[in-house]
Write an enzyme that holds these catalytic residues in place. Structure first.
Site, PDB file in Angstrom:
ATOM      1  N   TYR A 142      50.092  -7.085  58.366  1.00 34.74           N
ATOM      2  CA  TYR A 142      49.936  -5.633  58.391  1.00 34.74           C
ATOM      3  C   TYR A 142      49.638  -5.070  57.001  1.00 34.74           C
ATOM      4  CZ  TYR A 142      51.744  -5.405  63.188  1.00 34.74           C
ATOM      5  OH  TYR A 142      51.924  -5.545  64.543  1.00 34.74           O
ATOM      6  N   LYS A 187      56.194 -19.745  63.261  1.00 34.93           N
ATOM      7  CA  LYS A 187      55.153 -20.634  63.799  1.00 34.93           C
ATOM      8  C   LYS A 187      54.874 -21.685  62.738  1.00 34.93           C
ATOM      9  CE  LYS A 187      52.255 -21.762  67.116  1.00 34.93           C
ATOM     10  NZ  LYS A 187      52.773 -22.393  68.349  1.00 34.93           N
ATOM     11  N   ASP A 219      55.958 -18.771  70.310  1.00 36.18           N
ATOM     12  CA  ASP A 219      55.533 -18.898  71.703  1.00 36.18           C
ATOM     13  C   ASP A 219      56.712 -19.259  72.602  1.00 36.18           C
ATOM     14  OD1 ASP A 219      55.471 -21.199  70.151  1.00 36.18           O
ATOM     15  OD2 ASP A 219      53.697 -22.050  71.101  1.00 36.18           O
ATOM     16  N   ASP A 243      56.866  -7.348  65.961  1.00 33.16           N
ATOM     17  CA  ASP A 243      56.270  -6.225  66.667  1.00 33.16           C
ATOM     18  C   ASP A 243      56.063  -6.574  68.138  1.00 33.16           C
ATOM     19  OD1 ASP A 243      55.046  -3.852  67.286  1.00 33.16           O
ATOM     20  OD2 ASP A 243      53.277  -4.166  66.043  1.00 33.16           O
ATOM     21  N   ASP A 247      58.588  -5.354  71.625  1.00 34.73           N
ATOM     22  CA  ASP A 247      58.028  -4.647  72.781  1.00 34.73           C
ATOM     23  C   ASP A 247      58.288  -5.433  74.065  1.00 34.73           C
ATOM     24  OD1 ASP A 247      57.175  -2.594  71.236  1.00 34.73           O
ATOM     25  OD2 ASP A 247      55.034  -2.896  71.563  1.00 34.73           O
TER      26      ASP A 247
END
Length: 354
Positions: A142, A187, A219, A243, A247
């Protein structure tokens, strides 16, 4: 207690839910004899429209002078539908996080027994789930170097040791204050930035021998928060993964309109619902104000006002149990309540509670 609170309603449904959040704070202030002083400021699309900047210097000054920031949401369809726009509402949110040094986003995830049926997940998987996601907020893709032309684009996922150490320190300490279990989500099998996260976490583990630490690829974590939500206590992860993961956890609570959060760091702490601005519903008295109200509860608790925060949470629980709910979580055939009516019911509960 006297608190100075910067109020940033933002865009879309923001002003409607903010009005209810402030009303709840005012009811608490009156009941417990506190003095909360509010100063409203612009952020997001409304700030672009007014002064051409999604996070104006004046707004930053208001935030820096306050004890806390209560924020709602940013975003507007005219910017969502124009990918070529050089200035976007969301840039205001990113700028606010960066300038206030808000490197840690804290998102609690808990279930409400009376709303378990609203989740798409099986009730027996959900009951008793109670964990916190700690998302790094000012680093990663970001904020890394970006490039785009007609044929190529890239975002740089960059992290430094100090950025990783400070969020991990907070995560270990939070796990120590809860059930002593920390899950580091990364990851590391693919990304160099994730391998640095895992390396530093491994280095810090011996400093917290009372915390059980495990590691999970994003994942796998994305699957297990939905299939084994009770496994988790504290999750810590980088900006982009956090993020997406937070959600996804709305499937556990049954609605994003029920999830509050706080952002902590170097300067003024910020408290906000996790949902967006839902511009299509603006002004229609449809939006669920509970996440905004629960964010106000987190604000109170941050300053040690635990009884006050507990009363707000009690009032929210009572409203849900009484089926005083906005349409997306109302029971079939239940009475229709809007944003304003839910907020007023909760304020009345606080005011009349012995």
């Amino acid at each position: 207690m006297k608190l100075s609170i910067a109020v940033l309603p933002g865009d879309g449904i923001g002003p409607e839910i903010m009005k209810q959040g402030v009303a709840v704070l005012e009811a608490i202030a009156k009941k417990y004899h506190h003095n909360f002083v509010y100063q409203e400021a612009l952020v997001g699309a409304c700030a672009i429209d007014a002064v051409g900047d999604p996070y104006p210097d004046e707004t930053h000054h208001v935030c820096m002078q306050a004890d806390a920031v209560l924020f709602a949401a940013v975003g507007d369809l005219k910017y969502d539908n124009d990918p070529t726009s050089p200035v976007r509402p969301e840039q205001g949110l990113l700028a606010m996080r960066k300038k206030l040094g808000l490197f840690a986003n804290v998102r609690p995830v808990a279930t409400f027994d009376c709303l378990l049926h609203k989740s798409p997940l099986k009730e027996d998987l959900l009951r008793g789930a109670d964990f916190v996601v700690l998302r790094e907020l000012t680093g990663g893709m970001y904020f890394g170097e970006k490039y785009q032309d007609n044929d190529k684009a890239y975002d740089t996922d960059i992290y430094t040791r100090p950025e990783i150490e400070r969020i991990l320190k907070l995560a270990f300490e939070m796990a120590r204050s809860r059930r002593h279990h920390l899950t580091v989500v990364d990851k590391a099998n693919v990304l160099a930035s994730s391998r640095l996260w895992r390396q530093i976490s491994k280095e810090m583990e011996p400093l917290y021998p009372d915390v059980t630490t495990d590691y999970m690829f994003i994942d796998n974590a994305s699957m297990r928060v939905l299939t084994e939500p009770r496994f988790f206590d504290v999750i810590v992860t980088e900006n982009t993964f956090g993020d997406i993961l937070t959600d996804e956890t709305s499937c556990i609570t049954g609605s994003m309109g029920l999830q509050p959060s706080s952002s902590l760091g170097e300067h003024t702490p910020l408290f906000e619902p996790v949902h967006g601005s839902w511009p299509q519903a603006a002004g229609q008295n449809l939006a669920n104000p509970l996440a905004q109200i629960l964010s106000a509860a987190m604000l109170l608790e941050h300053f040690g006002l635990r009884a006050e925060g507990a009363l707000v949470r009690e009032a929210v629980d009572a409203s849900l149990s009484a089926n005083v709910r906005t349409p997306e979580i109302q029971v079939e055939g239940g009475k229709k309540y809007g944003t304003k009516e839910v907020g007023e019911w909760i304020v009345n509960y606080i005011e009349t509670r012995p």
